[in-house]
Design an enzyme around this catalytic site. Structure first.
Site, mmCIF file in Angstrom:
data_model
loop_
_atom_site.group_PDB
_atom_site.id
_atom_site.type_symbol
_atom_site.label_atom_id
_atom_site.label_comp_id
_atom_site.label_asym_id
_atom_site.label_seq_id
_atom_site.Cartn_x
_atom_site.Cartn_y
_atom_site.Cartn_z
ATOM 1 N N ASP A 127 -23.113 -50.837 -49.527
ATOM 2 C CA ASP A 127 -24.099 -51.900 -49.716
ATOM 3 C C ASP A 127 -24.076 -52.507 -51.115
ATOM 4 O O ASP A 127 -24.779 -53.488 -51.367
ATOM 5 C CB ASP A 127 -25.518 -51.378 -49.445
ATOM 6 C CG ASP A 127 -25.816 -51.265 -47.962
ATOM 7 O OD1 ASP A 127 -25.109 -51.896 -47.157
ATOM 8 O OD2 ASP A 127 -26.776 -50.560 -47.603
ATOM 9 N N LYS B 38 -33.449 -54.762 -50.705
ATOM 10 C CA LYS B 38 -32.536 -55.378 -49.732
ATOM 11 C C LYS B 38 -33.131 -55.201 -48.337
ATOM 12 O O LYS B 38 -33.549 -54.099 -47.975
ATOM 13 C CB LYS B 38 -31.155 -54.722 -49.786
ATOM 14 C CG LYS B 38 -30.202 -55.150 -48.686
ATOM 15 C CD LYS B 38 -28.927 -54.328 -48.694
ATOM 16 C CE LYS B 38 -29.155 -52.898 -48.283
ATOM 17 N NZ LYS B 38 -29.499 -52.743 -46.828
ATOM 18 N N SER C 38 -35.081 -45.252 -47.796
ATOM 19 C CA SER C 38 -36.020 -46.049 -47.007
ATOM 20 C C SER C 38 -35.395 -47.258 -46.329
ATOM 21 O O SER C 38 -36.100 -48.064 -45.726
ATOM 22 C CB SER C 38 -37.174 -46.515 -47.899
ATOM 23 O OG SER C 38 -36.693 -47.286 -48.995
#
Length: 301
Positions: free
Chosen positions: A145, A23, A106
């Site tokens: 998310d 993403k 990350s």
């Protein structure tokens, strides 16, 4: 609007596997904070054609094994989002293997993408039918998310992640992801942002996200729009991990780079290029200078 079918079919990697696409937060405006501490965001999100892969097999119990280049340090206990996603759909007998190809902590989806891929894969494997609103409710209990990762295609996300709308097709645009192999904790970045203290001092939150155009003509037009947006977490993340600035500078030096920015809470940064081939060529050059960095060239969707 019925979205569940699109969510289930979004990113299949095979009959018994599901792709957990990376993403990319192309923009991330922090526009407020709720009383419970959750930050209010507005973000244009897209996905790549590569990522982790979640595999499914027959088993007498629900289990998880993790392998791949970034498996180190990940636990397969009941707190893992993959197992929580399967359990949330009522599955108690499935052998799941997570092939961890993306770096951890990350800013490119990570556990959220894995959880979303698990939801899609379990629904497909067991032919489950879950209403759209219920599926989104389940996804949000797993993480802010996860609802957008369910779609695994370009979306505009708002609120704490509960408001997700798919956007029109993106133009052909290449992307190069670069991570200096530095993990940055999302909670630490938000603490460094210090929005609550700034609001208490009478400061205004960041300005809203600019409206999306009806369509993007080409990669250059798309990149031009991205330059009008921002990532409000980029500066606080750089204070915690100064190497992020080095990554961004290196991307901007590359021939053909249309725009470079950090994704999410970092430390992964991206450069947009007119084609995937140009992104890959830039990756080859950067890898030669920085052999310790992780790089991935792809196409946005």
């Amino acid at each position: 609007m019925g979205r569940a079918v699109g969510q289930r079919e979004a990113a299949q990697a095979g009959p018994d596997a599901e792709l957990a696409s990376a993403k990319v937060n192309l923009s991330l405006h922090v526009v407020g904070q709720r009383a419970d501490g959750y930050h209010l965001l507005e973000s244009l999100v897209a996905f790549t054609g590569e990522g982790d892969v979640v595999h499914f097999a027959a088993s007498e119990r629900l289990s998880l094994t993790i392998d791949g280049p970034f498996a180190s340090g990940l636990e397969s206990d009941p707190t893992n989002l993959v197992l929580r996603a399967a359990a949330a759909l009522g599955v108690d007998a499935c052998g799941i293997r997570l092939e961890k190809r993306l770096p951890v902590a990350s800013g490119i989806g990570g556990g959220s993408a894995d959880a979303a891929a698990t939801l899609r894969g379990i629904m497909r494997r067991y032919q489950l039918s879950v209403p759209d609103d219920e599926l989104d409710r389940i996804a949000l209990t797993l993480g802010a998310d996860v609802p957008v990762c369910l779609r695994s295609r370009a979306c505009f996300m708002a609120g704490i992640g509960e408001r997700v709308e798919t956007v029109g097709p993106l133009p052909d645009v290449g992307i190069l992801l670069v991570n200096p192999r530095v993990a940055v904790a999302t909670a630490a970045v938000f603490r460094e942002l210090g929005l609550a203290a700034r609001l208490a001092a009478g400061e205004e939150p960041g300005s809203p996200h600019p409206p999306l155009p009806a369509q993007w003509r080409d990669a250059a037009h798309f990149a031009e729009f991205i330059t009008l947006c921002r990532n409000d977490l980029e500066a606080p993340a750089q204070r915690l991990a100064p190497v992020i600035a080095e990554v961004l500078d290196r991307l901007r030096q590359e021939t053909g780079c249309l725009v470079a920015r950090m994704s999410g809470s970092g430390a992964t940064c991206f450069g947009l290029f007119p084609t995937r081939e140009q992104a890959a060529a830039a990756g080859t050059r950067i890898a030669a200078d920085h052999p310790g960095w992780w790089l991935m060239a792809s196409q946005l969707r």
